[in-house]
Write a protein that holds these residues in place. Structure first.
Motif, short mmCIF file in Angstrom:
data_model
loop_
_atom_site.label_atom_id
_atom_site.label_comp_id
_atom_site.label_asym_id
_atom_site.label_seq_id
_atom_site.Cartn_x
_atom_site.Cartn_y
_atom_site.Cartn_z
N LEU A 119 2.30 19.81 0.93
CA LEU A 119 0.96 19.63 0.37
C LEU A 119 0.10 20.87 0.63
N GLU A 120 0.23 21.44 1.80
CA GLU A 120 -0.54 22.65 2.10
C GLU A 120 -0.10 23.80 1.19
N ARG A 121 1.21 23.92 0.97
CA ARG A 121 1.69 24.98 0.07
C ARG A 121 1.18 24.76 -1.35
N ARG A 122 1.20 23.52 -1.80
CA ARG A 122 0.73 23.24 -3.16
C ARG A 122 -0.77 23.51 -3.28
N ALA A 123 -1.52 23.19 -2.23
CA ALA A 123 -2.95 23.47 -2.25
C ALA A 123 -3.21 24.98 -2.33
N ASP A 124 -2.39 25.76 -1.62
CA ASP A 124 -2.50 27.22 -1.71
C ASP A 124 -2.23 27.70 -3.13
N GLU A 125 -1.18 27.15 -3.75
CA GLU A 125 -0.82 27.57 -5.11
C GLU A 125 -1.94 27.25 -6.10
N LEU A 126 -2.62 26.14 -5.89
CA LEU A 126 -3.68 25.71 -6.80
C LEU A 126 -5.03 26.35 -6.47
N GLY A 127 -5.10 27.06 -5.34
CA GLY A 127 -6.35 27.70 -4.93
C GLY A 127 -7.38 26.73 -4.37
N VAL A 128 -6.94 25.61 -3.80
CA VAL A 128 -7.89 24.62 -3.28
C VAL A 128 -7.66 24.33 -1.80
N ARG A 129 -6.92 25.22 -1.10
CA ARG A 129 -6.62 24.93 0.32
C ARG A 129 -7.89 24.81 1.15
N ASP A 130 -8.92 25.60 0.82
CA ASP A 130 -10.15 25.53 1.60
C ASP A 130 -10.98 24.30 1.27
N ARG A 131 -10.56 23.53 0.27
CA ARG A 131 -11.27 22.30 -0.10
C ARG A 131 -10.49 21.05 0.28
N LEU A 132 -9.38 21.25 0.98
CA LEU A 132 -8.53 20.15 1.43
C LEU A 132 -8.66 19.96 2.93
N VAL A 133 -8.88 18.71 3.37
CA VAL A 133 -8.94 18.39 4.80
C VAL A 133 -7.84 17.38 5.10
N LEU A 134 -6.94 17.73 6.02
CA LEU A 134 -5.88 16.83 6.48
C LEU A 134 -6.26 16.37 7.87
N THR A 135 -6.57 15.10 8.03
CA THR A 135 -7.08 14.62 9.32
C THR A 135 -5.99 14.37 10.34
N GLY A 136 -4.72 14.23 9.89
CA GLY A 136 -3.67 13.79 10.80
C GLY A 136 -3.83 12.31 11.11
N GLU A 137 -3.06 11.84 12.09
CA GLU A 137 -3.15 10.43 12.48
C GLU A 137 -4.52 10.16 13.11
N ARG A 138 -5.15 9.08 12.68
CA ARG A 138 -6.46 8.68 13.22
C ARG A 138 -6.48 7.18 13.42
N ASP A 139 -7.21 6.75 14.45
CA ASP A 139 -7.36 5.32 14.68
C ASP A 139 -8.78 4.85 14.35
N ASP A 140 -9.56 5.70 13.67
CA ASP A 140 -10.94 5.35 13.32
C ASP A 140 -11.11 5.35 11.80
N VAL A 141 -10.12 4.81 11.08
CA VAL A 141 -10.15 4.82 9.62
C VAL A 141 -11.41 4.15 9.06
N PRO A 142 -11.86 2.98 9.58
CA PRO A 142 -13.08 2.39 9.02
C PRO A 142 -14.29 3.32 9.09
N ASP A 143 -14.40 4.10 10.17
CA ASP A 143 -15.49 5.07 10.27
C ASP A 143 -15.28 6.24 9.30
N LEU A 144 -14.04 6.73 9.24
CA LEU A 144 -13.76 7.87 8.36
C LEU A 144 -14.11 7.57 6.90
N LEU A 145 -13.93 6.32 6.50
CA LEU A 145 -14.22 5.98 5.11
C LEU A 145 -15.70 6.13 4.76
N THR A 146 -16.58 6.09 5.75
CA THR A 146 -18.01 6.29 5.46
C THR A 146 -18.29 7.71 5.00
N ALA A 147 -17.39 8.65 5.32
CA ALA A 147 -17.57 10.05 4.93
C ALA A 147 -17.17 10.30 3.49
N LEU A 148 -16.56 9.30 2.83
CA LEU A 148 -16.05 9.48 1.47
C LEU A 148 -17.03 8.95 0.43
#
Length: 377
Positions: A241-270
């Motif tokens: 996914l990171e390679r594809r984001a680089d190819e599309l020129g959107v890597r700086d607009r992609l955030v990969l959070t990794g594993e998180r146990d605060d999903v209900p809170d994270l959804l407020t940011a969307l």
């Protein structure tokens, strides 16, 4: 009553988080422990924080047959009334170990099963044969949706051995009072490097090919530079996914959070939840987005397909194609700006009936009743 849940691993995937949630809401007389064959990830830490005993077998791979006698000894020593397995490898080894240990009530939940795919992998003749052989060692197989139940029946599993108990969500955890929600949203956007007034798209799930998150990267490339994409989860597809984001020129607009146990809170940011997968057996991420008050655009959600059309009016099904997601996300963004010209986050949408239908309190009560029936029998 003592119950051992055997799961292939405890990384932060849908099945693993669902297990954690169920254990929080089962009846008090049902004392549960968990055993991970491998990879005790963030869910193992969360379970231990809740006071639940977690065992790690240290299995080295699918063909580590030496793990079987160790597993059987652990089950026998625990004197469990029920063994409940989750995911394919755990179903194979766990059901056999339970029988070797003399456990009479053996349950397995099928979290991700399609006619030709199991947990994102093709079903070969050998895989299907092993699955059916192991299934006969169990007492009951739990299907998380009608789609899974129909696949089991088509494979030859008798209907009398299948119990339909859907996945559930902890609806209460996704509710944030307005002031708290605004503060959590601002804090997490700052933490993730997101603009406070930006348009943020989100996806939830393991980073695996079946989730089709590359579709969202291509859709992001079709949106203006203010849009961001946040993917909540971890998995083997991360580097691709990171390679594809680089190819599309959107890597700086992609955030990969990794594993998180605060999903209900994270959804407020969307601002919107997008789910382009076409191979869902339930669609837990879609329901989480609805519970958080987000508009949802998805390509498959059996959980909603089984309910009346008006159960989730803010969810819309669209083709799993970049152009379709670009258009749908652009329309939602334009609507948001029309309602809030200042660019600030809109208030959450009303909670739909679908969320109440799949509340974890109701689901856990059904599973607890199944355990009681099996032990009495």
């Amino acid at each position: 009553m003592r119950i051992l849940h055997i799961v292939t691993g405890l990384a932060s995937g849908g099945a693993e988080r669902q297990l954690h949630l169920l254990l929080r809401h089962l009846p008090a007389h049902q004392q549960c422990e968990v055993l991970a064959l491998t990879n005790p990830g963030t869910v193992a830490a969360a379970l231990r924080a809740d006071g639940i005993t977690v065992h790690h077998l240290g299995m080295r791979g699918n063909r580590d047959l030496g793990a079987l006698p160790r597993l059987a000894r652990l089950v026998r020593a625990g004197r469990y009334d029920i063994v409940h397995t989750h995911l394919y490898r755990a179903g194979l080894y766990g059901r056999l170990a339970a029988r070797l240990a003399g456990v009479r009530a053996v349950v397995a939940t099928e979290h991700s099963l399609h006619a030709g795919v199991i947990e994102g992998r093709p079903v070969t003749r050998g895989v299907k044969g092993l699955y059916l052989a192991a299934e006969r060692l169990g007492t009951t197989t739990v299907a998380v949706s009608r789609q899974v139940a129909q696949t089991l029946h088509a494979w030859g599993v008798p209907q009398a051995r299948v119990e339909l108990i859907p996945n559930g969500i902890d609806a209460a955890r996704y509710h944030h009072p307005p002031a708290d929600r605004a503060g959590t949203r601002a804090r997490l956007r700052a933490e993730l490097g997101l603009p406070q007034d930006g348009w943020v798209i989100g996806g939830i799930g393991r980073l695996v090919p079946g989730k089709r998150f590359a579709v969202l990267l291509e859709a992001l490339a079709g949106l203006d530079g203010a849009a961001r994409l946040v993917l909540i989860g971890e998995g083997p597809e991360r580097a691709a996914l990171e390679r594809r984001a680089d190819e599309l020129g959107v890597r700086d607009r992609l955030v990969l959070t990794g594993e998180r146990d605060d999903v209900p809170d994270l959804l407020t940011a969307l601002d919107v939840l997008a789910a382009p997968s076409t191979e869902e057996t339930f669609g837990l991420g879609v329901l989480e987005g609805l519970a958080a008050g987000l508009p949802v655009r998805h390509s498959a959600c059996p959980a909603l397909d089984e309910l009346p059309p008006g159960a989730a009016p803010q969810a819309r099904r669209i083709p799993s194609e970049a152009a379709a997601y670009t258009a749908a996300l652009r329309d939602l963004r334009d609507l948001r700006h029309l309602c809030r010209p200042d660019g600030l986050g809109a208030d959450p949408l009303p909670r739909p009936a679908a969320v109440g239908h799949y509340d974890i309190v109701r689901v856990a009560a059904d599973l607890g009743a199944l355990y009681d029936r099996l032990v009495r029998a």
